[in-house]
Scaffold this active site. Structure first.
Site, PDB file in Angstrom:
ATOM      1  N   ALA A  66       2.228  -3.402  14.381  1.00 22.79           N
ATOM      2  CA  ALA A  66       1.334  -2.750  13.419  1.00 22.79           C
ATOM      3  C   ALA A  66       2.063  -2.680  12.089  1.00 22.79           C
ATOM      4  O   ALA A  66       3.283  -2.799  12.025  1.00 22.79           O
ATOM      5  CB  ALA A  66       0.951  -1.357  13.899  1.00 22.79           C
ATOM      6  N   LYS A  72      10.677   0.630  13.680  1.00 23.42           N
ATOM      7  CA  LYS A  72       9.987   0.677  12.398  1.00 23.42           C
ATOM      8  C   LYS A  72      10.968   0.292  11.298  1.00 23.42           C
ATOM      9  O   LYS A  72      12.036   0.907  11.160  1.00 23.42           O
ATOM     10  CB  LYS A  72       9.399   2.060  12.130  1.00 23.42           C
ATOM     11  CG  LYS A  72       8.625   2.112  10.813  1.00 23.42           C
ATOM     12  CD  LYS A  72       7.655   3.258  10.738  1.00 23.42           C
ATOM     13  CE  LYS A  72       8.306   4.592  10.544  1.00 23.42           C
ATOM     14  NZ  LYS A  72       7.312   5.635  10.195  1.00 23.42           N
ATOM     15  N   ASP A 123       0.502  14.455   8.467  1.00 19.46           N
ATOM     16  CA  ASP A 123      -0.156  13.143   8.405  1.00 19.46           C
ATOM     17  C   ASP A 123      -0.810  12.835   9.752  1.00 19.46           C
ATOM     18  O   ASP A 123      -0.703  11.751  10.283  1.00 19.46           O
ATOM     19  CB  ASP A 123       0.872  12.059   8.057  1.00 19.46           C
ATOM     20  CG  ASP A 123       0.214  10.790   7.523  1.00 19.46           C
ATOM     21  OD1 ASP A 123      -0.951  10.868   7.090  1.00 19.46           O
ATOM     22  OD2 ASP A 123       0.857   9.736   7.542  1.00 19.46           O
TER      23      ASP A 123
END
Length: 283
Positions: A109, A130, A268
């Site tokens: 992603a 990440k 978030d």
């Protein structure tokens, strides 16, 4: 350089048909979403983040527009592996094959500041890594002033923008973006979230952090099998109403418990950041 970038952003907006928005003209909602998503994606890190935040504000945005912007939560444009690999090697300070048995060069992603790749460690643990986009920090700093200027410009010309406080939202977002550029801060927050989740067992799981493989621009954690809540509609439809109610209740319980008891607030918590696991639990 700032002036050149500002002109570039205006050209991106115009190229995707957003000229009327910048000039204070009206655009039909069904026409605004797709070109706005394309323009934000092309404009890069800061503007993708703006779209992500606005997509979660269904209290101030019409649902059709929020649904279009939601695509930015999980489908931001990714960098090529040739751009990402040097960042990963430099941050870890060792060859990748000395750590990973394999690492998929195709991103699992992509988000506004970084993207994730998956694979097993030499220990056999399945992880996601990440990696921050190499020019994210420079681009964010350059774009914050431009985004604030554009928001002021749009507010002067748009009653809707004034009503939602677009410029104020951007100022808050700018402060948040600067913090997100250091993944070590995210790692500390992950530890806080894990401790909070452990005090409410059976409600929400938090992936385990791999501290030795986490740096300012790299974050490594256990891979969670499942799918983001944003794209889990078909999976949810296959569950009975009681199970869906249980999932929703646990999600709300975890949020309230973390805020009211643990004083931990995830700022978030959009549907792209909440995972529905294969066993129907939440991560």
């Amino acid at each position: 350089r700032r002036s050149i970038r500002y002109v570039h952003i205006l050209r991106v907006a115009m190229r995707h048909g957003l000229g009327p928005l910048l000039r204070g003209g009206a655009m039909r909602l069904e026409e605004l979403g797709p070109p706005l998503v394309r323009a934000l994606n092309e404009a890069g890190v800061t503007f993708v983040k703006i779209g992500q935040v606005l997509s979660s504000r269904r209290d101030i945005l019409p649902a059709p527009l929020a649904n279009q912007l939601a695509a930015l939560q999980t489908r931001a444009a990714a960098e090529d592996w040739s751009v990402v690999e040097p960042v990963l090697i430099a941050e870890l300070g060792k060859p990748l094959l000395s750590v990973f048995a394999h690492l998929d060069t195709r991103p699992l992603a992509a988000a506004s500041i970084g993207q994730v790749h998956s694979g097993p460690l030499l220990t056999g643990d399945e992880v996601i890594v990440k990696v921050q986009r190499p020019h994210a920090r420079a681009q964010v700093e350059a774009d914050i002033d431009i985004a604030l200027r554009l928001c002021r410009r749009i507010e002067r010309r748009s009653e809707a923008a004034r009503r939602i406080g677009l410029h104020r939202l951007m100022k808050d977002l700018a402060a948040s973006l600067r913090k997100e550029l250091d993944y070590r801060s995210e790692a500390r927050n992950l530890a806080l979230m894990e401790a909070a989740a452990n005090r409410l067992p059976g409600v929400m799981t938090i992936p385990r952090l791999h501290q030795s493989l986490t740096t300012r621009q790299v974050l490594t954690m256990d891979k969670v099998p499942g799918r983001p809540l944003a794209v889990a509609g078909e999976f949810l439809e296959g569950l009975d109403a009681g199970h869906r109610h249980e999932i929703a209740t646990k999600l709300v319980d975890s949020v309230l418990h973390q805020i009211l008891v643990d004083c931990v607030f995830h700022a978030d918590r959009h549907p792209g950041n909440i995972m529905l696991r294969d066993d129907g639990t939440i991560s």
